[in-house]
Scaffold this motif. Sequence first.
Motif, short mmCIF file in Angstrom:
data_model
loop_
_atom_site.label_atom_id
_atom_site.label_comp_id
_atom_site.label_asym_id
_atom_site.label_seq_id
_atom_site.Cartn_x
_atom_site.Cartn_y
_atom_site.Cartn_z
N LEU A 170 0.83 -1.21 0.00
CA LEU A 170 0.00 0.00 0.00
C LEU A 170 0.86 1.26 0.00
O LEU A 170 0.56 2.24 -0.69
N LEU A 171 1.95 1.21 0.76
CA LEU A 171 2.86 2.36 0.81
C LEU A 171 3.43 2.63 -0.57
O LEU A 171 3.47 3.78 -1.05
N SER A 208 3.67 5.94 -5.47
CA SER A 208 3.64 6.08 -6.92
C SER A 208 2.47 6.93 -7.38
O SER A 208 2.58 7.70 -8.33
N GLU A 209 1.35 6.86 -6.66
CA GLU A 209 0.20 7.70 -7.04
C GLU A 209 0.49 9.18 -6.76
O GLU A 209 0.20 10.04 -7.58
N LEU A 210 1.05 9.44 -5.57
CA LEU A 210 1.31 10.84 -5.22
C LEU A 210 2.44 11.42 -6.07
O LEU A 210 2.49 12.62 -6.33
N TRP A 251 -11.19 -4.06 3.46
CA TRP A 251 -11.58 -3.36 2.24
C TRP A 251 -12.87 -3.95 1.66
O TRP A 251 -12.95 -5.14 1.44
N ALA A 252 -13.83 -3.07 1.41
CA ALA A 252 -15.07 -3.54 0.79
C ALA A 252 -14.97 -3.50 -0.74
O ALA A 252 -15.71 -4.18 -1.44
N VAL A 253 -14.05 -2.67 -1.20
CA VAL A 253 -13.81 -2.60 -2.64
C VAL A 253 -12.31 -2.77 -2.87
O VAL A 253 -11.56 -2.86 -1.91
N ASP A 254 -11.90 -2.78 -4.13
CA ASP A 254 -10.48 -2.97 -4.41
C ASP A 254 -9.65 -1.87 -3.75
O ASP A 254 -9.87 -0.68 -3.98
N PHE A 270 -6.53 -0.92 -4.00
CA PHE A 270 -5.64 -0.07 -4.79
C PHE A 270 -6.41 0.94 -5.62
O PHE A 270 -5.97 2.08 -5.80
N ASP A 271 -7.58 0.53 -6.11
CA ASP A 271 -8.42 1.49 -6.86
C ASP A 271 -8.83 2.66 -5.96
O ASP A 271 -8.78 3.82 -6.36
N LEU A 272 -9.22 2.29 -4.76
CA LEU A 272 -9.71 3.32 -3.84
C LEU A 272 -8.58 4.27 -3.44
O LEU A 272 -8.74 5.50 -3.42
N VAL A 273 -7.42 3.69 -3.13
CA VAL A 273 -6.27 4.52 -2.75
C VAL A 273 -5.89 5.45 -3.91
O VAL A 273 -5.55 6.61 -3.70
#
Length: 328
Positions: A46-47, A52-54, A146-149, A151-154
């Motif tokens: 997750l980190l 990579s997203e930020l 997690w109720a949903v994916d 990585f998508d949510l993050v």
Amino acid sequence: MLYNLQFTQALAALSTKFSPEERQAWSTSGALKKNAANAETSFEALLSHVISELSKDKSVYKVNAEETSMLMSGVWSPQSIEFSLQQLCLPFLRLSCLLQHHLYGAPSPAAWYEEEEFPSLAVCLGLLASAPQPSNNAHSASCLQWAVDAFDLVTQWCAEVTGLSQMQAEQSLTLLVQEPEWAAPRLLQLPDNYNVIFQYYHRKACTACKKVPKDPALCLVCGAFVCLKGVCCKQQGICECVLHSQHCGAATGIFLLINASVIIIIRGHRFCLWGSVYLDAHGEEDRDLRRGKPLFLCEERYRVLEQQWVSHTFDHINKRWGPHYNGL
Ligand SMILES: [Zn+2]
Ligand SMILES: [Zn+2]
Ligand SMILES: [Zn+2]
């Protein structure tokens, strides 16, 4: 689900403290774990994803670059990261436990040792089924559900940050680096020279009655300017200072009487003369400004007043209290 958001915020906050090299290293090593079965509850994966997203917006990590290079304290290990994540999540867990206790009457966690606080609270909130043994094995990421994916949510959450940082780079960073510092309540900051206060307030009009009060008073908690004893601002038999103390401080009020340089305290139906925090060159008060000597703020006295206010000890200090009959 809120915990997931809190945890992700903690990851983002932590990642701003890394040096660029470390950020790169954690991003790369975590990426390898993204395809593992437990990736959604692995802080490394997750980190890496958060970094990579930020990083898609260059300014997110750039603003802080100089500061971090100065504050760099050794190398981050999985243990120190886990410790920091727990520290960043703890205020949220404490608040949640308190809310749960007060709203639903759920038992509050029994006394715990500092190192067991995280698992105790997590169990209390149902994030963990039972406290891991030994307790230092607690992993903040294992509380994620997690109720949903994940990585998508993050990705979506990070996009909110990068979207903001394109407009306000500095502000988005302060949102990320959540280091809440709770300052103790303070009274108004007063100028050194009493004349500054007197000149500003003694002819100022009250915002309620639009007249210049005969006995102007200043609330030292919020700065409201009121008509002491004035019939003009009386409501249902209660004068403005008393009324204000009810609204501003649940019946506790601290007022500076502008024309006298003294402070009065109102507590419910009683009041007392506290004295002055402005003294002349010889360290003496000039009540009612009779002598007209220049007066200067005595920081020490003002701190004492503030301390009594913060610690709710006005009732216990030795002062002559008397009824005010709502006439202040
Ligand atoms: Zn006030
Ligand atoms: Zn008024
Ligand atoms: Zn008035």
